[in-house]
Design a protein around this motif. Structure first.
Motif, PDB file in Angstrom:
ATOM      1  N   SER A 101      38.055  59.701  12.812  1.00  0.00           N
ATOM      2  CA  SER A 101      37.631  60.756  11.879  1.00  0.00           C
ATOM      3  C   SER A 101      38.260  60.605  10.496  1.00  0.00           C
ATOM      4  N   MET A 102      39.372  59.899  10.420  1.00  0.00           N
ATOM      5  CA  MET A 102      40.060  59.776   9.126  1.00  0.00           C
ATOM      6  C   MET A 102      39.211  59.134   8.043  1.00  0.00           C
ATOM      7  N   VAL A 103      38.258  58.297   8.455  1.00  0.00           N
ATOM      8  CA  VAL A 103      37.431  57.631   7.445  1.00  0.00           C
ATOM      9  C   VAL A 103      36.612  58.656   6.647  1.00  0.00           C
ATOM     10  N   ALA A 150      43.838  65.250  10.986  1.00  0.00           N
ATOM     11  CA  ALA A 150      44.791  65.718  11.989  1.00  0.00           C
ATOM     12  C   ALA A 150      45.351  64.608  12.882  1.00  0.00           C
ATOM     13  N   PRO A 151      44.539  63.598  13.298  1.00  0.00           N
ATOM     14  CA  PRO A 151      45.076  62.628  14.256  1.00  0.00           C
ATOM     15  C   PRO A 151      46.318  61.882  13.762  1.00  0.00           C
ATOM     16  N   LEU A 152      46.389  61.640  12.454  1.00  0.00           N
ATOM     17  CA  LEU A 152      47.508  60.848  11.949  1.00  0.00           C
ATOM     18  C   LEU A 152      48.812  61.641  11.911  1.00  0.00           C
TER      19      LEU A 152
ATOM     20  N   THR B  11      49.897  49.501  15.783  1.00  0.00           N
ATOM     21  CA  THR B  11      50.109  50.635  14.887  1.00  0.00           C
ATOM     22  C   THR B  11      48.792  50.908  14.167  1.00  0.00           C
ATOM     23  N   PRO B  12      48.658  52.112  13.619  1.00  0.00           N
ATOM     24  CA  PRO B  12      47.401  52.413  12.917  1.00  0.00           C
ATOM     25  C   PRO B  12      47.323  51.816  11.513  1.00  0.00           C
ATOM     26  N   GLU B  13      48.327  51.069  11.107  1.00  0.00           N
ATOM     27  CA  GLU B  13      48.422  50.638   9.709  1.00  0.00           C
ATOM     28  C   GLU B  13      47.219  49.831   9.230  1.00  0.00           C
ATOM     29  N   ARG B  14      46.777  48.903  10.039  1.00  0.00           N
ATOM     30  CA  ARG B  14      45.689  48.033   9.591  1.00  0.00           C
ATOM     31  C   ARG B  14      44.370  48.811   9.502  1.00  0.00           C
ATOM     32  N   ILE B  15      44.170  49.746  10.415  1.00  0.00           N
ATOM     33  CA  ILE B  15      42.961  50.581  10.363  1.00  0.00           C
ATOM     34  C   ILE B  15      42.994  51.468   9.127  1.00  0.00           C
TER      35      ILE B  15
END
Lengths: 340, 340
Positions: A101-103, A150-152, B11-15
């Protein structure tokens, strides 16, 4: 993109890749919109099967999934696609850690417009967009933020709950300013069943926070004060204030003004917990925190990613004698803790 | 962006970085538009001096230059910026290898619009834009291409001139189809003073090619045939035909149709030289050639990055018995050579 600056013979590859870097965003956004990662998680593994499941064309799916394979979000063997570990955790909607959803916020039309005016923003020293004064409500922007981002928050919110001693379960009153999705206060309330949360944000944004408070079972300890953090009656007698991702929107005098308002709402011994991107003094390290400054140039009139020395001085000017810095493990943001 | 798929803990960094990758394009584009790299090459090295030279704000320049430092296009020491070797060669307008103009095509509004409709393009299997039939003139697009993309042709054009035996200086007639900026034929003519070039493209595009032919001193051996490569009288008796970056725009039957037209214009022993992004059979390697397929999905009705086996078959169907593949050193594209 690999850095080629250290090789003996520079090639144009990295510059070319930067000129087309927007394609990376669009490819990931399209895959999320079509929910290709979830389709693969659900067992579709050929272009034809994924196409059938997502309502897309086989040709389009083949080309997009090949691109996602090149970018290591998928693997491909014998014409069968599979999720990488990263995609399985963060892009599959069945995963509790899904960030898809962050996108919707990070690559929103608003954010694109901010960056589309970047040349003009560099010329004038602030955003070329009309929404640059973040003391004013831009509810559409911040409702989108609250719904998307929210997820992050999870690792940061858990870290903050720990800093606030949530596990001890002492009764406490918590003021959550610019609460957004509300997840920082809500997480603290989940971890401390004697915490009472008062959330401040624009009215439409607080509706999202209230939904989340209900969803996580803390609605009875979650109240709201709709309006501007600079004008609304904040109340008093708070043990903690949370100010997450807010100071970077403003210039230094505005930050000090906000912090003084918080100061007057506090009990002696109260603590303010901030979450921010805090670059080092060189302003070019660490990369993610330092790069955030450009997001503020593109999108605000006078916001910035401030250094710890700048924050320490601002908060001291506002009456907080001591501020300390707390890195959050594996996360690009840092927590600052100010004591009255 | 570092690949994190091989680490034990994703980790979520690359996304996150992919979701905001469009910011990379905008930052480089802004720096090119403000000509910050040239200002630094000319001796401005503080944010204040660069701002004065580029007519921008010091604050905006500081933030943008910090970002460019994080991305290794600049270095920063004691508040002084300098060009990396890569930027000095490829982004400084005084450098003969400067590629700065390419951003005008690679990140043009047309290209953004193509990628802005990517989700729909995946659904339908072809571009969501109205300009997807590249057998039709879209002169504004291709004049922009011709004006922006000439710098990247140099290594490929020299390689092609070598393959065409230009150094031997034999008289030869060269047909350059979809000539664009004309630099492939012009380079061949520079290397072989007995070569005659006939360039085919849309009328407005050929004006750019004629400017380049004059600039490089080969105008007297450079003639044009304005119109569609599918309709215009091509002439006959050619020793070489150049078809650079054209086949990927079309579906296979259209490619074969074009190649048959070329075949009939040829002397026995004539050679066709193509330049293309040619992925391996797996369609996911090598990365730059394979990724080009997405550009064609986003921007054309039915174009693709074809494999060598696909090209070999198309050209055989069009009458060329033998096609060979020739990698260009250090470049992502490859040359195909077909003989009648």
């Amino acid at each position: 993109m690999a850095a080629s600056t250290t090789t003996s013979k520079p090639t144009p590859e990295r510059i070319f890749n930067t000129m087309i870097a927007f394609q990376e965003t669009e490819a990931l956004k399209a895959a999320i919109e079509l929910d290709i990662f979830t389709a693969i998680a659900d067992g579709a593994n050929s272009a034809g099967a994924i196409a059938a499941k997502t309502g897309a064309s086989e040709r389009g799916v083949r080309i997009l999934c090949d691109f996602l394979t090149i970018r290591e979000f998928l693997t491909k063997n014998d014409e069968k696609y599979a999720l990488t570990q990263e995609a399985a955790i963060f892009l599959n909607r069945h995963s509790p850690a899904c960030l898809a959803s962050m996108v919707d916020f990070l690559a929103s039309p608003w954010s694109r417009k901010n960056f589309g005016g970047l040349t003009e923003a560099v010329r004038k020293g602030g955003t070329a967009n009309v929404t640059g004064d973040h003391t004013k409500p831009h509810e559409e922007v911040w409702v989108n933020f609250a719904r998307s981002m929210a997820p992050l928050t999870i690792p940061n919110a858990e870290f903050i709950a720990g800093l606030a001693g949530a596990a001890e379960g002492k009764p406490c009153n918590v003021l959550d300013i610019a609460a957004g999705h509300g997840m920082y206060g809500i997480t603290l309330a989940k971890r401390n069943s004697n915490a009472q949360i008062v959330a401040v944000d624009w009215p439409a944004v607080l509706e999202v926070a209230k939904e989340n408070a209900a969803k996580f079972g803390v609605a009875d300890r979650f109240s709201t004060r709709p309006g501007s953090a600079f004008d609304v009656e904040l109340g008093e007698g708070y043990d903690f204030a949370l100010l997450t991702n807010i100071f970077h929107h403003f210039d230094i005098p505005t930050c000090e003004k906000l912090m003084r308002r918080v100061h007057s709402a506090f009990k002696p011994g109260g603590k303010v917990i901030q979450l921010e991107f805090v670059p080092n003094e060189d302003r070019v390290t660490p990369p993610m925190a330092a790069a955030f400054s450009l997001v503020m140039l593109a999108g605000t009139d006078a916001g910035d990613a401030y250094t710890f020395a700048e924050y320490e001085k601002m908060f001291r000017n506002a009456g907080f004698a001591k501020t300390t810095l707390h890195p959050v493990p594996d996360m690009p943001q840092q927590v600052l803790l100010s004591e009255k």
